[in-house]
Design an enzyme around this catalytic site. Structure first.
Site, PDB file in Angstrom:
ATOM      1  N   HIS A   1       0.835  -1.204   0.000  1.00 49.68           N
ATOM      2  CA  HIS A   1       0.000   0.000   0.000  1.00 49.68           C
ATOM      3  C   HIS A   1       0.875   1.261   0.000  1.00 49.68           C
ATOM      4  CE1 HIS A   1      -3.148   2.472   2.444  1.00 49.68           C
ATOM      5  NE2 HIS A   1      -3.469   2.525   1.171  1.00 49.68           N
TER       6      HIS A   1
ATOM      7  N   HIS B   1      -1.006  11.045  -1.793  1.00 45.39           N
ATOM      8  CA  HIS B   1      -2.330  10.626  -1.308  1.00 45.39           C
ATOM      9  C   HIS B   1      -3.245  11.804  -0.979  1.00 45.39           C
ATOM     10  CE1 HIS B   1      -5.286   9.339   1.734  1.00 45.39           C
ATOM     11  NE2 HIS B   1      -5.301   8.205   1.071  1.00 45.39           N
TER      12      HIS B   1
HETATM   13  O1  G3P Z   1      -6.496   0.988  -2.833  1.00 39.54           O
HETATM   14  C1  G3P Z   1      -6.857   0.872  -1.517  1.00 39.54           C
HETATM   15  C2  G3P Z   1      -6.532   2.093  -0.716  1.00 39.54           C
HETATM   16  O2  G3P Z   1      -5.387   2.705  -1.227  1.00 39.54           O
HETATM   17  C3  G3P Z   1      -7.662   3.076  -0.649  1.00 39.54           C
HETATM   18  O3  G3P Z   1      -7.492   3.981   0.385  1.00 39.54           O
HETATM   19  O4  G3P Z   1      -7.009   6.196   1.269  1.00 39.54           O
HETATM   20  O5  G3P Z   1      -5.222   4.495   1.234  1.00 39.54           O
HETATM   21  O6  G3P Z   1      -5.963   5.538  -0.874  1.00 39.54           O
HETATM   22  P1  G3P Z   1      -6.366   5.097   0.496  1.00 39.54           P
HETATM   23 MG    MG Z   2      -4.742   4.441  -2.343  1.00 41.50          MG
END
Ligand code: G3P
Ligand code: MG
Length: 239
Positions: free
Chosen positions: A5, A47
């Site tokens: 992630h 992000h």
């Molecule tokens: O792709 C899953 C995740 O990345 C979605 O949440 O806020 O971490 O971008 P976020």
């Molecule tokens: Mg994400």
């Protein structure tokens, strides 16, 4: 397949090449990251809509030109040892991923005009992955952004991101020609995974950090996993 992630999960500054290299050193073959557009329309990896939490910058990311954004320190917030780590452009990310032979899930985080953002990003993705054997999987919570991607580069595989599961969202993913549904892991069940597979949709679960949960999702047949702890992937997820 297991995706780290925000490139390096919790082990490195999020959405940085340092995180990507760390994931690669762990044997991870796939990463997720977030994509936004600069004021001059260049796709960059970050992000938040605001710069303060993860960079040395201030204010809205979308208000800054790419040349300014790429000068920011995106490492110090995580740990002083990462000071000087830059906020990467999509182009820089693509070059590193292609050199390492890694897969990527690009999550589009649109600002105002989601459809236009999807179109502009799709054009840049196509350009940066030209001739690549493995294309990025493009996801978004925004159906409009995915519609824009399909218009500009229909060959890019798409996935709708959802917090919950219900028939309307599944129908929306199908209408967008999505290959996968990316689902908050708390909304999944064995029955849902079977139903989505029956409809021809692959399933990614996000964001899964506990080994028992990773194992349970594998037993249910979940295809992809996104995690802040790529160091906890067993060999089956890491491959
Ligand atoms: O792709 C899953 C995740 O990345 C979605 O949440 O806020 O971490 O971008 P976020
Ligand atoms: Mg994400």
């Amino acid at each position: 397949m297991g995706f780290a992630h925000r490139l390096g999960g919790a082990l490195a500054p999020e959405n940085t090449l340092a995180g990507l290299l760390l994931a690669h050193r762990l044997g991870v073959t796939a990463v997720e990251c977030d994509v936004q557009l600069s004021a001059d329309g260049v796709a960059v990896i970050a992000h938040d809509a605001e710069l303060e939490r993860t960079t040395s910058g201030n204010g809205a990311l979308a208000a800054h030109a790419a040349a300014e954004l790429l000068q920011l320190d995106a490492g110090r917030h995580h740990h002083p040892a990462f000071a000087g780590e830059a906020l990467p452009s999509l182009q820089q990310l693509a070059a590193t991923l292609r050199r390492l032979g890694m897969a990527v899930n690009l999550e589009l985080k649109p600002d105002a005009d989601a459809r236009r953002m999807g179109q502009l990003c799709a054009v840049q993705i196509r350009q940066h992955w030209q001739g690549a054997a493995l294309l990025p999987l493009v996801s978004s919570f925004s159906a409009e952004a995915l519609a824009g991607v399909r218009e500009a580069a229909p060959e890019l595989p798409r996935a709708l991101l959802v917090e919950e599961l219900n028939p309307a969202l599944v129908a929306q993913a199908q209408a967008l020609g999505c290959r996968a549904l990316h689902v908050c892991h708390r909304a999944l069940s064995a029955a849902w995974v079977a139903q989505l597979h029956g409809l021809g949709l692959a399933v990614m679960a996000w964001t899964v950090n506990q080994p028992q949960e990773m194992q349970r999702l594998r037993q249910w047949g979940v295809d992809m996993l996104c995690s802040d702890r790529p160091d906890r992937f067993d060999p089956a997820w890491a491959a």
